[in-house]
Design a protein around this motif. Structure first.
Motif, PDB file in Angstrom:
ATOM      1  N   PRO A 133      40.851  34.296   2.888  1.00 25.70           N
ATOM      2  CA  PRO A 133      40.671  33.550   1.632  1.00 25.70           C
ATOM      3  C   PRO A 133      40.782  32.042   1.862  1.00 25.70           C
ATOM      4  N   PHE A 134      40.230  31.280   0.913  1.00 23.90           N
ATOM      5  CA  PHE A 134      40.143  29.832   1.077  1.00 23.90           C
ATOM      6  C   PHE A 134      41.518  29.204   1.321  1.00 23.90           C
ATOM      7  N   GLU A 135      42.522  29.626   0.565  1.00 22.42           N
ATOM      8  CA  GLU A 135      43.851  29.024   0.711  1.00 22.42           C
ATOM      9  C   GLU A 135      44.404  29.242   2.108  1.00 22.42           C
ATOM     10  N   ALA A 136      44.249  30.463   2.634  1.00 21.32           N
ATOM     11  CA  ALA A 136      44.722  30.747   3.987  1.00 21.32           C
ATOM     12  C   ALA A 136      43.909  29.973   5.024  1.00 21.32           C
ATOM     13  N   ARG A 137      42.621  29.841   4.768  1.00 19.03           N
ATOM     14  CA  ARG A 137      41.757  29.098   5.698  1.00 19.03           C
ATOM     15  C   ARG A 137      42.166  27.633   5.759  1.00 19.03           C
ATOM     16  N   GLU A 138      42.476  27.041   4.611  1.00 19.14           N
ATOM     17  CA  GLU A 138      42.944  25.655   4.587  1.00 19.14           C
ATOM     18  C   GLU A 138      44.286  25.525   5.287  1.00 19.14           C
ATOM     19  N   ALA A 139      45.161  26.499   5.087  1.00 21.28           N
ATOM     20  CA  ALA A 139      46.472  26.455   5.736  1.00 21.28           C
ATOM     21  C   ALA A 139      46.343  26.559   7.254  1.00 21.28           C
ATOM     22  N   LEU A 140      45.383  27.359   7.726  1.00 19.57           N
ATOM     23  CA  LEU A 140      45.170  27.473   9.171  1.00 19.57           C
ATOM     24  C   LEU A 140      44.673  26.149   9.742  1.00 19.57           C
ATOM     25  N   THR A 141      43.797  25.469   9.006  1.00 22.25           N
ATOM     26  CA  THR A 141      43.332  24.151   9.455  1.00 22.25           C
ATOM     27  C   THR A 141      44.505  23.176   9.540  1.00 22.25           C
ATOM     28  N   ASP A 142      45.389  23.219   8.547  1.00 27.10           N
ATOM     29  CA  ASP A 142      46.571  22.346   8.584  1.00 27.10           C
ATOM     30  C   ASP A 142      47.492  22.718   9.746  1.00 27.10           C
ATOM     31  N   LEU A 143      47.528  24.018  10.072  1.00 31.96           N
ATOM     32  CA  LEU A 143      48.408  24.468  11.148  1.00 31.96           C
ATOM     33  C   LEU A 143      47.972  23.914  12.498  1.00 31.96           C
ATOM     34  N   GLY A 169      44.915  23.637  26.316  1.00 29.70           N
ATOM     35  CA  GLY A 169      45.072  22.542  27.261  1.00 29.70           C
ATOM     36  C   GLY A 169      46.035  21.501  26.740  1.00 29.70           C
ATOM     37  N   PRO A 170      46.451  20.581  27.608  1.00 27.11           N
ATOM     38  CA  PRO A 170      47.401  19.536  27.212  1.00 27.11           C
ATOM     39  C   PRO A 170      46.739  18.447  26.386  1.00 27.11           C
ATOM     40  N   GLY A 171      47.545  17.830  25.510  1.00 21.52           N
ATOM     41  CA  GLY A 171      47.064  16.693  24.748  1.00 21.52           C
ATOM     42  C   GLY A 171      46.171  17.106  23.597  1.00 21.52           C
ATOM     43  N   PRO A 172      45.754  16.134  22.760  1.00 19.77           N
ATOM     44  CA  PRO A 172      44.846  16.437  21.644  1.00 19.77           C
ATOM     45  C   PRO A 172      43.541  17.033  22.162  1.00 19.77           C
ATOM     46  N   GLY A 173      43.060  18.038  21.480  1.00 22.26           N
ATOM     47  CA  GLY A 173      41.828  18.682  21.931  1.00 22.26           C
ATOM     48  C   GLY A 173      41.495  19.869  21.071  1.00 22.26           C
ATOM     49  N   LEU A 174      40.997  20.925  21.697  1.00 22.95           N
ATOM     50  CA  LEU A 174      40.593  22.123  20.967  1.00 22.95           C
ATOM     51  C   LEU A 174      41.805  22.977  20.619  1.00 22.95           C
ATOM     52  N   VAL A 175      41.659  23.737  19.527  1.00 26.91           N
ATOM     53  CA  VAL A 175      42.731  24.630  19.072  1.00 26.91           C
ATOM     54  C   VAL A 175      42.111  25.968  18.684  1.00 26.91           C
ATOM     55  N   LEU A 176      42.755  27.045  19.119  1.00 26.05           N
ATOM     56  CA  LEU A 176      42.360  28.394  18.720  1.00 26.05           C
ATOM     57  C   LEU A 176      43.172  28.803  17.507  1.00 26.05           C
ATOM     58  N   GLY A 177      42.491  29.233  16.457  1.00 22.75           N
ATOM     59  CA  GLY A 177      43.172  29.722  15.274  1.00 22.75           C
ATOM     60  C   GLY A 177      42.849  31.178  15.022  1.00 22.75           C
ATOM     61  N   VAL A 178      43.837  31.948  14.559  1.00 26.25           N
ATOM     62  CA  VAL A 178      43.630  33.355  14.230  1.00 26.25           C
ATOM     63  C   VAL A 178      44.241  33.630  12.861  1.00 26.25           C
ATOM     64  N   ALA A 179      43.615  34.506  12.129  1.00 23.59           N
ATOM     65  CA  ALA A 179      44.105  34.930  10.818  1.00 23.59           C
ATOM     66  C   ALA A 179      43.874  36.425  10.691  1.00 23.59           C
ATOM     67  N   ALA A 180      44.907  37.153  10.264  1.00 23.90           N
ATOM     68  CA  ALA A 180      44.796  38.610  10.166  1.00 23.90           C
ATOM     69  C   ALA A 180      45.619  39.090   8.982  1.00 23.90           C
ATOM     70  N   PRO A 181      45.177  40.160   8.327  1.00 30.44           N
ATOM     71  CA  PRO A 181      45.933  40.680   7.175  1.00 30.44           C
ATOM     72  C   PRO A 181      47.236  41.354   7.568  1.00 30.44           C
ATOM     73  N   ARG A 182      47.385  41.704   8.831  1.00 30.92           N
ATOM     74  CA  ARG A 182      48.632  42.312   9.303  1.00 30.92           C
ATOM     75  C   ARG A 182      48.930  41.776  10.704  1.00 30.92           C
ATOM     76  N   ARG A 183      50.168  41.896  11.112  1.00 37.08           N
ATOM     77  CA  ARG A 183      50.572  41.365  12.411  1.00 37.08           C
ATOM     78  C   ARG A 183      51.266  42.457  13.218  1.00 37.08           C
ATOM     79  N   SER A 184      50.742  42.731  14.392  1.00 40.19           N
ATOM     80  CA  SER A 184      51.364  43.676  15.315  1.00 40.19           C
ATOM     81  C   SER A 184      52.069  42.899  16.408  1.00 40.19           C
ATOM     82  N   PRO A 185      53.093  43.497  17.042  1.00 44.70           N
ATOM     83  CA  PRO A 185      53.826  42.767  18.074  1.00 44.70           C
ATOM     84  C   PRO A 185      52.950  42.283  19.219  1.00 44.70           C
ATOM     85  N   GLY A 186      51.870  43.021  19.546  1.00 42.16           N
ATOM     86  CA  GLY A 186      51.028  42.621  20.665  1.00 42.16           C
ATOM     87  C   GLY A 186      49.994  41.568  20.327  1.00 42.16           C
TER      88      GLY A 186
END
Length: 497
Positions: A199-209, A247-264
């Motif tokens: 959802p949009f709110e979660a997507r915006e929060a991920l961008t902020d993260l 990588g170190p310093g400002p650069g690319l970021v991987l973001g993930v969003a899921a409806p549930r979270r498993s330990p792995g």
């Protein structure tokens, strides 16, 4: 609030429903919510009237009611259950016999009021048997989770070996976590994504993260400032979010969003982050400042042959490349191609990518690309090498070959003085010199032995257009293009143009 690192329990929790399904235990839910999402992290027996100081959270607390005073009323049970809930207890198991023959009604009412699942433990079931069952289910879940993580690692590694690997890695990550995976640029632009967007709110929060793991580089950090974390997590509108710095310093970021979270999931996403770091990070070497100096000198008017020594090689090859899939490759695919060819001198302008590669470095076919390679050339001959690479690429596309090289061996044209050859070529081709489309079509048509279809493919035009252009060339040149001697002479002239 975001956390600097997702907290993952050492073993996967056990669903309370799975414990209730064990027929050997005979447990029965008598109060509290019937929520399939409730999980238990461990089992602990206690007869303390206030177990709060001894609980860590997530426990199935087991009690035979020894602590319950004679004549205890609703107030006692309300206080007892509220303390368990405050400590984060997951559920309460009440053992029948030898103290109580049934679950006190006031205890059941308190559990209903505070939302704490209450389980009835039959006399035949020992507390140690319940704890053992919890650990058995944890061990099974742990084995299954390790298997899932291993399979995910293998699939991510396989995806990283594919052509244009960034998107396949994101595809696999999104599939394995059952959510959304996105690669953010330095300015939080979404460069590539896979899976179902949240959802949009979660997507915006991920961008902020992403800013948590990649703080703004506009201002210098304070001397006592703590370094930015490499990962961060949050939960918004029931969606679990995580961001990983590549990588170190400002650069690319991987973001993930899921409806549930498993330990792995954290481990799987971390593996993907490492692979994406390797696939997208530019390798900086000691030669980089020299290459920057070469660019500056060119911009200030220096001749290519004067700045070429700064690039680290005397002779180079020009490689022209076109992707086999989309009409134009994106920046990530172009960067991966340059890394595979071992060169950072890449020009992605237009539909064709041009790469300058040292002559001593082998150029091999690359999956997902069609390549045309020039002969090795010194700086003064780079424009001619660029033309050679373009013609080799056109031939490769026409013949559907993954790679075509321009011939390095001397030709008969080398026996004619260059000045005389150029003068002859200009005079012979003068009638069509003002029409580049005719010149290019004739050159391509001759190089492909008069094949209309292959010439059309190489030039991205209709075969009838090729026929019309070749007929126009024959008329303007007043030449019989079916005569092999005429073709040979025209080819000689076209090679000089």
């Amino acid at each position: 609030m975001p956390t600097s690192d997702p907290v993952v329990p050492p073993t996967p929790p056990v669903r309370l429903d799975a414990l209730l399904a064990r027929e050997d235990l005979g447990l029965r839910r008598v109060a509290g919510p019937d929520d399939p999402g409730i999980v238990v992290h461990w089992a602990q027996a206690s007869e303390m009237a206030d177990p709060y100081p001894y609980l860590l959270g997530g426990e199935l607390l087991l009690s035979a009611g020894v602590h319950i005073p004679q004549g205890a009323g609703a107030g006692y049970f309300d206080a007892y259950v509220s303390r368990i809930v405050a400590a984060g207890g997951a559920a309460l198991g009440f053992g029948l016999a030898p103290v109580h023959e049934s679950v006190p009604a006031a205890l059941a009412e308190a559990c209903d009021m505070h939302g704490l699942p209450l389980l009835e433990v039959p006399p035949r079931t020992t507390f140690s048997g319940v704890a053992r069952a919890v650990w058995q289910l944890m061990a099974q879940a742990r084995t299954a989770e390790l298997r899932r993580v291993t399979e995910a690692q293998q699939s991510l590694a396989t995806a990283a070996a594919r052509p244009d690997p960034v998107r396949p890695v994101l595809d696999q990550l999104a599939q394995r976590i059952g959510g959304w995976a996105v690669l953010f640029g330095p300015d939080t632009t979404e460069l590539a994504a896979s899976g179902k967007a949240p959802p949009f709110e979660a997507r915006e929060a991920l961008t902020d993260l992403t800013r948590v793991v990649r703080p703004s580089g506009d201002a210098a950090p304070a001397p006592d400032a703590r370094p930015a974390p490499v990962s961060a997590g949050d939960t918004v509108t029931g969606t679990h979010l995580a961001a990983y710095a590549l990588g170190p310093g400002p650069g690319l970021v991987l973001g993930v969003a899921a409806p549930r979270r498993s330990p792995g999931d954290h481990t799987i996403a971390s593996v993907a982050a490492v692979l994406l770091t390797l696939l997208t990070t530019t390798r900086h070497t000691a030669a980089d400042p020299l290459r920057s100096a070469a660019l500056v000198r060119l911009l200030l008017g220096a001749a290519p042959e004067d700045v070429a020594p700064l690039l680290g090689a005397d002779r180079w090859r020009v490689v022209h490349a076109r992707p086999d899939g989309p009409p134009a490759a994106d920046a990530l695919a172009v960067s991966a191609l340059g890394a595979a060819l071992g060169s950072t001198l890449v020009d992605p302008a237009g539909g064709t990518v041009r790469v300058l590669v040292p002559a001593d470095r082998p150029v091999d076919a690359r999956p997902g690309w069609t390549l045309g390679v020039s002969a090795a050339a010194a700086p003064p001959d780079w424009p001619a090498a660029d033309t050679q690479a373009a013609r080799a690429l056109a031939r490769a596309r026409a013949t559907r070959a993954p790679l075509v090289r321009h011939g390095d061996r001397p030709a008969l044209s080398d026996l004619v003085p260059p000045g005389d050859a150029d003068a002859h070529a200009r005079a012979l081709l003068a009638p069509i010199a003002a029409a580049p489309a005719l010149t290019d079509t004739l050159r391509t048509w001759l190089s492909l032995h008069g094949s209309w279809d292959r010439t059309a493919v190489a030039l991205s035009v209709h075969r009838n257009t090729v026929r019309q252009r070749v007929a126009r060339c024959a008329a303007l040149l007043e030449a019989d293009l079916d005569d092999p001697d005429v073709r040979m002479e025209l080819w000689f002239a076209l090679r000089r143009s």
